[in-house]
Design a protein around this motif. Structure first.
Motif, PDB file in Angstrom:
ATOM      1  N   LEU A  22      -5.795 -58.465 -30.818  1.00 54.12           N
ATOM      2  CA  LEU A  22      -7.099 -58.592 -30.176  1.00 54.12           C
ATOM      3  C   LEU A  22      -7.820 -59.869 -30.603  1.00 54.12           C
ATOM      4  O   LEU A  22      -8.410 -60.568 -29.775  1.00 54.12           O
ATOM      5  CB  LEU A  22      -7.971 -57.381 -30.503  1.00 54.12           C
ATOM      6  CG  LEU A  22      -7.501 -56.040 -29.944  1.00 54.12           C
ATOM      7  CD1 LEU A  22      -8.261 -54.896 -30.607  1.00 54.12           C
ATOM      8  CD2 LEU A  22      -7.647 -56.004 -28.439  1.00 54.12           C
ATOM      9  N   CYS A  23      -7.772 -60.155 -31.891  1.00 58.73           N
ATOM     10  CA  CYS A  23      -8.515 -61.302 -32.434  1.00 58.73           C
ATOM     11  C   CYS A  23      -7.860 -62.648 -32.130  1.00 58.73           C
ATOM     12  O   CYS A  23      -8.522 -63.682 -32.193  1.00 58.73           O
ATOM     13  CB  CYS A  23      -8.684 -61.148 -33.945  1.00 58.73           C
ATOM     14  SG  CYS A  23      -9.741 -59.763 -34.426  1.00 58.73           S
ATOM     15  N   SER A  24      -6.594 -62.643 -31.822  1.00 59.49           N
ATOM     16  CA  SER A  24      -5.890 -63.894 -31.523  1.00 59.49           C
ATOM     17  C   SER A  24      -5.560 -64.014 -30.030  1.00 59.49           C
ATOM     18  O   SER A  24      -4.674 -64.771 -29.641  1.00 59.49           O
ATOM     19  CB  SER A  24      -4.612 -64.006 -32.363  1.00 59.49           C
ATOM     20  OG  SER A  24      -3.728 -62.942 -32.068  1.00 59.49           O
ATOM     21  N   VAL A  25      -6.287 -63.283 -29.201  1.00 55.05           N
ATOM     22  CA  VAL A  25      -6.055 -63.279 -27.764  1.00 55.05           C
ATOM     23  C   VAL A  25      -6.150 -64.702 -27.197  1.00 55.05           C
ATOM     24  O   VAL A  25      -6.975 -65.500 -27.647  1.00 55.05           O
ATOM     25  CB  VAL A  25      -7.051 -62.322 -27.060  1.00 55.05           C
ATOM     26  CG1 VAL A  25      -8.485 -62.816 -27.167  1.00 55.05           C
ATOM     27  CG2 VAL A  25      -6.659 -62.089 -25.614  1.00 55.05           C
ATOM     28  N   GLN A  26      -5.309 -64.976 -26.240  1.00 56.81           N
ATOM     29  CA  GLN A  26      -5.317 -66.275 -25.572  1.00 56.81           C
ATOM     30  C   GLN A  26      -6.315 -66.248 -24.415  1.00 56.81           C
ATOM     31  O   GLN A  26      -6.478 -65.216 -23.757  1.00 56.81           O
ATOM     32  CB  GLN A  26      -3.915 -66.618 -25.063  1.00 56.81           C
ATOM     33  CG  GLN A  26      -2.882 -66.754 -26.168  1.00 56.81           C
ATOM     34  CD  GLN A  26      -3.243 -67.865 -27.133  1.00 56.81           C
ATOM     35  OE1 GLN A  26      -3.410 -69.006 -26.735  1.00 56.81           O
ATOM     36  NE2 GLN A  26      -3.387 -67.531 -28.403  1.00 56.81           N
ATOM     37  N   PRO A  27      -6.991 -67.364 -24.157  1.00 59.02           N
ATOM     38  CA  PRO A  27      -8.015 -67.389 -23.098  1.00 59.02           C
ATOM     39  C   PRO A  27      -7.510 -66.950 -21.722  1.00 59.02           C
ATOM     40  O   PRO A  27      -8.269 -66.388 -20.938  1.00 59.02           O
ATOM     41  CB  PRO A  27      -8.456 -68.842 -23.061  1.00 59.02           C
ATOM     42  CG  PRO A  27      -8.068 -69.412 -24.370  1.00 59.02           C
ATOM     43  CD  PRO A  27      -6.866 -68.639 -24.833  1.00 59.02           C
ATOM     44  N   GLN A  28      -6.244 -67.183 -21.411  1.00 59.86           N
ATOM     45  CA  GLN A  28      -5.712 -66.828 -20.099  1.00 59.86           C
ATOM     46  C   GLN A  28      -5.353 -65.346 -19.979  1.00 59.86           C
ATOM     47  O   GLN A  28      -5.046 -64.876 -18.887  1.00 59.86           O
ATOM     48  CB  GLN A  28      -4.500 -67.701 -19.743  1.00 59.86           C
ATOM     49  CG  GLN A  28      -3.290 -67.505 -20.612  1.00 59.86           C
ATOM     50  CD  GLN A  28      -3.285 -68.346 -21.880  1.00 59.86           C
ATOM     51  OE1 GLN A  28      -4.290 -68.905 -22.287  1.00 59.86           O
ATOM     52  NE2 GLN A  28      -2.136 -68.437 -22.526  1.00 59.86           N
TER      53      GLN A  28
END
Length: 129
Positions: A40-46
């Protein structure tokens, strides 16, 4: 042997989620372990759930931090569980620090996220006695 294999698999899943930016799943929002929180915390913007994941991450981390600080010292005369520096890191900085710590501690992947956050805070911001 089984523990070594499990640790290697946990490390691989945590590293993959943190570095490759694996897609967030609805199951990640249950935060069953540290790997889910890292996802969740390292989610990619896309990612289609990027906004929700990042907001959830920040809310989860802030809630755990507030609860942990509110616990205070376990006994009179003992230092609090951790001591934030001055100036305090922003929430985004703290999350980035947690992600780096989680990557450096791959055995945490299967641990409960709240426990990993506690260990991170104590390791990162120890109190002087």
């Amino acid at each position: 042997m089984k523990r070594a294999i499990a640790a290697a698999l946990a490390a691989a899943s945590l590293t993959a989620a943190a570095s490759a930016g694996a897609a967030v799943t609805r199951d990640d929002f249950l935060v069953r372990n540290t790997a889910s929180l890292v996802s969740l915390c390292s989610v990619q913007p896309q990612d289609p759930m990027a906004v929700q994941a990042l907001h959830f991450c920040h809310g989860y981390v802030a809630g755990v931090a507030d609860q942990y600080q509110a616990m205070g010292a376990p006994r009179p005369g003992e230092p609090p569980p951790y001591c934030l520096p001055e100036p305090r890191p922003s929430r985004s900085q703290a999350v980035e620090m947690f992600l780096a710590w989680a990557k450096a501690n791959p055995a945490e992947a299967k641990a409960e996220a709240v426990d990993s956050l506690f260990r991170f805070a104590r390791a990162t911001w120890p109190c002087k006695r």
